[in-house]
Design a protein around this motif. Structure first.
Motif, mmCIF file in Angstrom:
data_model
loop_
_atom_site.group_PDB
_atom_site.id
_atom_site.type_symbol
_atom_site.label_atom_id
_atom_site.label_comp_id
_atom_site.label_asym_id
_atom_site.label_seq_id
_atom_site.Cartn_x
_atom_site.Cartn_y
_atom_site.Cartn_z
ATOM 1 N N GLU A 97 0.801 -1.218 0.000
ATOM 2 C CA GLU A 97 0.000 0.000 0.000
ATOM 3 C C GLU A 97 0.836 1.272 0.000
ATOM 4 N N ILE A 98 2.117 1.191 0.296
ATOM 5 C CA ILE A 98 2.954 2.374 0.388
ATOM 6 C C ILE A 98 3.372 2.790 -1.010
ATOM 7 N N SER A 99 3.110 4.063 -1.337
ATOM 8 C CA SER A 99 3.438 4.588 -2.658
ATOM 9 C C SER A 99 4.855 5.146 -2.677
ATOM 10 N N PHE A 100 5.547 4.905 -3.775
ATOM 11 C CA PHE A 100 6.880 5.436 -3.996
ATOM 12 C C PHE A 100 6.897 6.145 -5.330
ATOM 13 N N GLY A 101 7.915 6.947 -5.532
ATOM 14 C CA GLY A 101 8.064 7.644 -6.798
ATOM 15 C C GLY A 101 7.579 9.079 -6.704
ATOM 16 N N LEU A 102 7.257 9.636 -7.860
ATOM 17 C CA LEU A 102 6.858 11.039 -7.955
ATOM 18 C C LEU A 102 5.485 11.269 -7.328
ATOM 19 N N PHE A 103 5.333 12.430 -6.696
ATOM 20 C CA PHE A 103 4.029 12.823 -6.160
ATOM 21 C C PHE A 103 3.833 14.310 -6.369
ATOM 22 N N SER A 104 2.588 14.724 -6.338
ATOM 23 C CA SER A 104 2.283 16.158 -6.361
ATOM 24 C C SER A 104 0.921 16.380 -5.724
ATOM 25 N N ARG A 105 0.794 17.546 -5.138
ATOM 26 C CA ARG A 105 -0.474 17.932 -4.518
ATOM 27 C C ARG A 105 -0.614 19.429 -4.702
ATOM 28 N N GLU A 106 -1.713 19.856 -5.299
ATOM 29 C CA GLU A 106 -1.958 21.273 -5.550
ATOM 30 C C GLU A 106 -3.176 21.712 -4.765
ATOM 31 N N VAL A 107 -3.049 22.865 -4.118
ATOM 32 C CA VAL A 107 -4.141 23.428 -3.327
ATOM 33 C C VAL A 107 -4.378 24.849 -3.821
ATOM 34 N N GLU A 108 -5.639 25.164 -4.078
ATOM 35 C CA GLU A 108 -5.983 26.539 -4.425
ATOM 36 C C GLU A 108 -6.660 27.170 -3.220
ATOM 37 N N LEU A 109 -6.048 28.245 -2.739
ATOM 38 C CA LEU A 109 -6.559 28.931 -1.560
ATOM 39 C C LEU A 109 -7.627 29.939 -1.957
ATOM 40 N N PRO A 110 -8.526 30.286 -1.034
ATOM 41 C CA PRO A 110 -9.636 31.175 -1.379
ATOM 42 C C PRO A 110 -9.228 32.622 -1.650
ATOM 43 N N ASP A 111 -8.104 33.072 -1.085
ATOM 44 C CA ASP A 111 -7.688 34.467 -1.242
ATOM 45 C C ASP A 111 -6.208 34.544 -1.564
ATOM 46 N N GLU A 112 -5.784 35.727 -1.994
ATOM 47 C CA GLU A 112 -4.365 35.969 -2.259
ATOM 48 C C GLU A 112 -3.566 35.851 -0.975
ATOM 49 N N ILE A 113 -2.310 35.437 -1.122
ATOM 50 C CA ILE A 113 -1.431 35.295 0.030
ATOM 51 C C ILE A 113 -0.202 36.180 -0.153
ATOM 52 N N ASP A 114 0.495 36.406 0.937
ATOM 53 C CA ASP A 114 1.744 37.153 0.910
ATOM 54 C C ASP A 114 2.863 36.172 0.578
ATOM 55 N N GLN A 115 3.199 36.063 -0.694
ATOM 56 C CA GLN A 115 4.145 35.047 -1.149
ATOM 57 C C GLN A 115 5.515 35.187 -0.492
ATOM 58 N N ALA A 116 5.941 36.415 -0.242
ATOM 59 C CA ALA A 116 7.266 36.645 0.344
ATOM 60 C C ALA A 116 7.345 36.147 1.785
ATOM 61 N N ALA A 117 6.211 35.972 2.455
ATOM 62 C CA ALA A 117 6.207 35.588 3.867
ATOM 63 C C ALA A 117 5.833 34.122 4.101
ATOM 64 N N VAL A 118 5.713 33.331 3.045
ATOM 65 C CA VAL A 118 5.368 31.915 3.197
ATOM 66 C C VAL A 118 6.499 31.192 3.925
ATOM 67 N N LYS A 119 6.131 30.351 4.895
ATOM 68 C CA LYS A 119 7.108 29.569 5.659
ATOM 69 C C LYS A 119 6.766 28.092 5.550
ATOM 70 N N THR A 120 7.789 27.258 5.570
ATOM 71 C CA THR A 120 7.582 25.812 5.567
ATOM 72 C C THR A 120 8.352 25.183 6.712
ATOM 73 N N HIS A 121 7.788 24.098 7.251
ATOM 74 C CA HIS A 121 8.426 23.303 8.288
ATOM 75 C C HIS A 121 8.216 21.841 7.905
ATOM 76 N N PHE A 122 9.261 21.035 8.045
ATOM 77 C CA PHE A 122 9.154 19.619 7.696
ATOM 78 C C PHE A 122 9.703 18.798 8.857
ATOM 79 N N ARG A 123 8.808 18.045 9.497
ATOM 80 C CA ARG A 123 9.212 17.270 10.665
ATOM 81 C C ARG A 123 8.292 16.064 10.823
ATOM 82 N N ASP A 124 8.874 14.938 11.164
ATOM 83 C CA ASP A 124 8.142 13.705 11.433
ATOM 84 C C ASP A 124 7.188 13.320 10.300
ATOM 85 N N GLY A 125 7.623 13.542 9.070
ATOM 86 C CA GLY A 125 6.829 13.133 7.919
ATOM 87 C C GLY A 125 5.716 14.076 7.527
#
Length: 145
Positions: A97-125
């Motif tokens: 059941e575990i998928s490997f290889g290429l993946f993608s996920r696209e989300v369209e948000l309801p309003d404009e965002i401040d692109q310069a202030a976007v932050k990401t955190h990656f921890r524990d999967g």
């Protein structure tokens, strides 16, 4: 008899939807290089606070160097690759059941965002993408000279 069959197809919504699907599939059976590459969609949650839209993507086993986050207007695209690092022989699987290889996920948000202030955190999967809402001025006073 041929005319009667055509009337039955038009009257049956399931049959007409199925025929439309078959025609679409026949016209679009090849859609470029991605046809050959199996991709998968990771699970994700999207919610908002007063200040921020938050996207949480479940991608355990993916290295941060194999991740790409792209912001385009209100759209956030998370894509990457999960490498199959298993050293076990792949023979006689009972369940896979575990998928490997290429993946993608696209989300369209309801309003404009401040692109310069976007932050990401990656921890524990979990990849967390914090997208601050763009502040719009509802009212502005202008001095009269």
């Amino acid at each position: 008899m041929g005319d009667e069959g055509a009337r039955l197809n038009a009257a049956d919504p399931f049959r007409s939807d199925f025929i439309r699907y078959q025609e679409h599939a026949a016209d679009n059976w090849y859609s470029g290089p991605e046809f050959y590459e199996q991709t998968w969609k990771p699970f994700c949650d999207v919610f908002e606070t007063e200040e921020t839209y938050v996207i949480v993507v479940e991608i355990a086993g993916v290295s941060s160097r194999d991740l790409d986050v792209v912001i385009q207007g209100r759209r956030v695209l998370v894509r990457g690759c999960r490498q199959d690092s298993s050293t076990l022989p792949k023979k006689d699987f009972y369940q896979m059941e575990i998928s490997f290889g290429l993946f993608s996920r696209e989300v369209e948000l309801p309003d404009e965002i401040d692109q310069a202030a976007v932050k990401t955190h990656f921890r524990d999967g979990l990849l967390v993408v914090e997208c601050p809402k763009r502040r719009t001025v509802m009212e502005k006073r202008v001095n009269v000279e």
